[in-house]
Design an enzyme around this catalytic site. Structure first.
Site, PDB file in Angstrom:
ATOM      1  N   CYS A 120      44.849  51.097  44.287  1.00 39.04           N
ATOM      2  CA  CYS A 120      43.540  51.102  43.790  1.00 39.04           C
ATOM      3  C   CYS A 120      42.271  51.921  44.143  1.00 39.04           C
ATOM      4  O   CYS A 120      43.160  52.522  45.269  1.00 39.04           O
ATOM      5  CB  CYS A 120      43.366  49.856  44.073  1.00 39.04           C
ATOM      6  SG  CYS A 120      42.713  49.280  45.500  1.00 39.04           S
TER       7      CYS A 120
ATOM      8  N   CYS B 263      43.316  47.796  52.488  1.00 40.22           N
ATOM      9  CA  CYS B 263      42.579  48.766  52.182  1.00 40.22           C
ATOM     10  C   CYS B 263      42.713  49.974  53.403  1.00 40.22           C
ATOM     11  O   CYS B 263      43.429  50.678  54.085  1.00 40.22           O
ATOM     12  CB  CYS B 263      42.018  49.499  50.927  1.00 40.22           C
ATOM     13  SG  CYS B 263      42.663  48.357  49.215  1.00 40.22           S
TER      14      CYS B 263
ATOM     15  N   CYS C  61      54.550  46.569  47.454  1.00 39.70           N
ATOM     16  CA  CYS C  61      52.859  45.591  47.782  1.00 39.70           C
ATOM     17  C   CYS C  61      52.249  46.473  47.612  1.00 39.70           C
ATOM     18  O   CYS C  61      51.326  45.781  47.355  1.00 39.70           O
ATOM     19  CB  CYS C  61      52.493  46.273  49.513  1.00 39.70           C
ATOM     20  SG  CYS C  61      54.019  45.894  50.581  1.00 39.70           S
TER      21      CYS C  61
ATOM     22  N   ASP D  45      50.478  49.247  47.167  1.00 39.79           N
ATOM     23  CA  ASP D  45      49.512  50.250  47.470  1.00 39.79           C
ATOM     24  C   ASP D  45      50.210  51.299  49.204  1.00 39.79           C
ATOM     25  O   ASP D  45      51.562  50.175  49.713  1.00 39.79           O
ATOM     26  CB  ASP D  45      48.252  49.541  48.206  1.00 39.79           C
ATOM     27  CG  ASP D  45      47.696  48.746  49.265  1.00 39.79           C
ATOM     28  OD1 ASP D  45      48.978  48.540  49.391  1.00 39.79           O
ATOM     29  OD2 ASP D  45      46.770  48.036  49.760  1.00 39.79           O
TER      30      ASP D  45
END
Lengths: 278, 394
Positions: free
Chosen positions: A61, A105, A35, A37
């Site tokens: 990231c 995120c 994926c 992350d």
């Protein structure tokens, strides 16, 4: 280049609480390499249900690392019940906001926290029980529905920004659209600004037409030395009369159709037909 | 080292390049006093038409082409679209296009749209690549059909630097009466090109990849090739591309081509040595790192390296702190959620694709800069790996 807030940069460059808590009371492991992350959150909880220690390991990231870092700062000192109330929006807010494409995120942070709390309480998370909608990123329908409800999502694009669902091959778009329709449709209709009510009494209609002519149409005509008068309203047929300079203008028919009729259709009812008095 | 520290270490030349000072000088008169329209009858404009012709000659020279085969456009993307759409309009009954899975978005998106936006009126064959990014010529041969209108294969790949055998592929297309287009945006100026001896019908190049400004490109159209313009309008460019000439940029591009020819030797010796030093330094200095692309059949300036278990955007932002500029094929840098289509086509595993960094050098890079990067990178990767849940140590 992404526009990250100072807070995001601060947490990215100097992340807090990196690592793993030894003999953790609860562990939350979410995301995957595929994926792009992943986050492993470990918590130490004392006998009063207070989180005394929180550490993270994140692959991802800058915003994934910053979300993880700020999350550990937020939960340390909280009771488990307080921590359970943290939403992804809270995480994003603590960072001074995230670019919309990066909201997933913050969702990953909340998911890891939930998983760690469930692990501590010895529970199994209900979200994973759903049916996988997006196979590229392994997102279930329950996760999508939750994101729609919690963050008031109204488009597929927003769903992708928050959950990643639909961001890969795109094959699940139809399914996502169905989920969106069912989830949002149950609560309220998606109302776009400027939508006109369908039914009007004749009086309401006349009043509204007068208003629009006065406010939107007349000033423009007066600038050119003309004017307009409402003669009759018969169902959807509106009869008007042009005055002054407009009366003798060769383009009066264009004025009526392109300007007056368009304005009235836009602002009153889109079925109206405007005609000039003979 | 401090002298390096003060300025940017620019190793992102496949994205765009510095405008060469000589190019700026050549352009200045046409941004100031000499603003005439090349199409005008008066001398004031006519003299500008003369310099456009001179620039056309210079561009032709670097390609081994004739000036009348050169058409100026606004960018590489316009050239790509013009070539492919021209072929399809020339042969409306032909509904098939052959390309690769590793094309630049300029070609890739156009081909995708040819299928989806036309209700699959057109068919597109996208050639597979192997783990090193190379294509299989037998698969290519089998892909050429009676109704194939055009083949579009890049000369060199922007992400890996891989060089494709376009000379041979063009000859095979010609045998079948199929147009051949190549996106040579990354190849021009870095490897020798002589179109006179080749069967390439269309070639695209872009100014800003070879130290000319952004906003100017070229489409080479081989003499005698049937052509339908994309942008119609005035009679400029012999009726092949309407629109008043971007004179200053065209002059700049002409000068840039001259410089590129002069420096091609240096590109393939000094720049290549710097690239190799950088590559070896990073691969040997950082464990679990790997090269993406072909080791030898590759541009002299490009190195695409994956650092496993860490993510590209995070790497780039740490490099940015040290004023080092490069690119990544990770998902997060593009705004999409999936890593580079080029690396995925090559079957680069996710562990590596997300952590890929592309270094692309130019003649303006120095050994000092290479040493600086070799010095800084290991700590960046180590820092991020310490944070990664997948990193189990060496």
């Amino acid at each position: 280049m992404w526009e990250y807030t100072d807070k995001v940069q601060q947490h990215f460059l100097n992340p807090q609480n990196v690592g793993e808590v030894e003999n953790a009371s609860g562990t939350g492991d979410v995301g995957s390499l595929a994926c792009g992350d992943a986050l492993k959150l470990t918590l130490k909880v004392d006998e009063n249900d207070i989180i005394t220690e929180a550490k993270f390991k994140t692959f991802g990231c800058a915003s994934a690392i910053a979300s993880s870092s700020v999350l550990t700062e937020m939960v340390i000192g909280m009771s488990i019940d307080q921590a359970a109330n943290i939403s992804n929006e809270d995480i994003a807010d603590a960072l001074g906001g995230l670019p919309k494409e990066k909201m997933h995120c913050s969702v990953m942070g909340r998911e890891a926290l939930e998983a760690a709390i469930a692990d501590y309480r010895g529970l199994i998370l209900p979200m994973a029980a759903g049916e996988v909608v997006c196979e590229c990123f392994g997102v279930t329908d329950l996760e999508v529905i939750r994101a729609i409800n919690e963050s008031s999502l109204r488009s597929i694009e927003e769903i992708t920004n928050f959950t990643k669902a639909g961001g890969g091959c795109g094959k699940c778009e139809d399914k996502l659209r169905d989920i969106l329709r069912e989830t949002v449709g149950g609560k309220s209709e998606i109302v776009s600004p400027g939508t006109k009510p369908k039914k009007m009494t004749a009086l309401q209609k006349i009043k509204k037409i007068e208003e629009v002519l006065e406010r939107e149409v007349r000033p423009g005509l007066k600038k050119d030395g003309g004017d307009i008068e409402l003669i009759d309203v018969d169902g959807d047929f509106i009869t008007v009369s042009l005055r002054g300079a407009c009366k003798s203008c060769k383009k009066s028919q264009t004025t009526i159709k392109e300007y007056v009729e368009r304005k009235l259709r836009e602002l009153v009812l889109d079925s109206l037909i405007v005609e000039e008095e003979n | 080292m401090s002298s390096v520290n003060e300025k940017v270490v620019y190793m992102d030349n496949n994205a765009t390049t510095m405008i060469a000072p000589e190019v700026v000088d050549a352009m200045m008169p046409y941004l100031t006093n000499l603003y005439g329209n090349p199409s005008s009858m008066h001398t004031f404009g006519g003299q500008v038409g003369q310099v456009v012709s001179e620039a056309r000659k210079k561009v032709a020279d670097i390609l081994g082409a004739d000036p009348e085969e050169i058409t100026f456009t606004s960018c590489g993307t316009e050239s790509d679209s013009t070539a492919i759409l021209s072929a399809l309009r020339t042969f409306p009954e032909k509904r098939h296009v052959v390309t690769t899975r590793v094309e630049h978005p300029a070609v890739k998106s156009l081909c995708d749209n040819l299928e989806t936006l036309t209700g699959h009126k057109y068919r597109v064959t996208r050639l597979k690549v192997d783990g090193e990014g190379m294509i299989d010529m037998a698969e290519y041969e089998a892909a050429l059909m009676d109704d194939t209108a055009i083949v579009s294969v890049m000369w060199a790949n922007n992400e890996t630097g891989n060089i494709y055998p376009v000379e041979k592929m063009a000859a095979m297309a010609k045998e079948r009466g199929i147009f051949f287009h190549t996106d040579a945006v990354q190849a021009v100026g870095k490897i020798p090109i002589n179109l006179k001896t080749l069967d390439i019908d269309f070639l695209s190049l872009s100014g800003h990849k070879i130290h000319a400004p952004k906003g100017v490109g070229v489409l080479y159209i081989k003499r005698g090739t049937l052509f339908v313009p994309f942008l119609t309008g005035g009679h400029q460019e012999h009726g092949r591309r309407g629109g008043t000439e971007n004179v200053a940029s065209i002059v700049g591009l002409g000068r840039a081509c001259e410089l590129a020819s002069e420096k091609m030797e240096e590109e393939n010796t000094r720049v290549k040595q710097l690239r190799d030093k950088l590559e070896e330094g990073l691969l040997s200095g950082i464990s679990k790192s790997r090269l993406n692309g072909h080791k030898t059949t590759r541009l002299p300036n490009t190195s695409n390296i994956s650092f496993e278990f860490v993510e590209g955007e995070a790497i780039l932002l740490h490099m940015n702190r040290h004023k080092i500029c490069a690119s990544s094929g990770s998902a997060c840098t593009s705004g999409s959620l999936e890593p580079s289509h080029v690396l995925r086509a090559m079957g680069v595993p996710f562990t590596a694709a997300h952590g890929s960094i592309r270094f692309s050098l130019s003649v303006y890079n120095s050994e000092e800069e290479v040493d600086y990067i070799i010095e800084k990178m290991p700590a960046i990767i180590e820092l991020l790996r310490k944070m990664s849940p997948f990193w189990q140590g060496n």
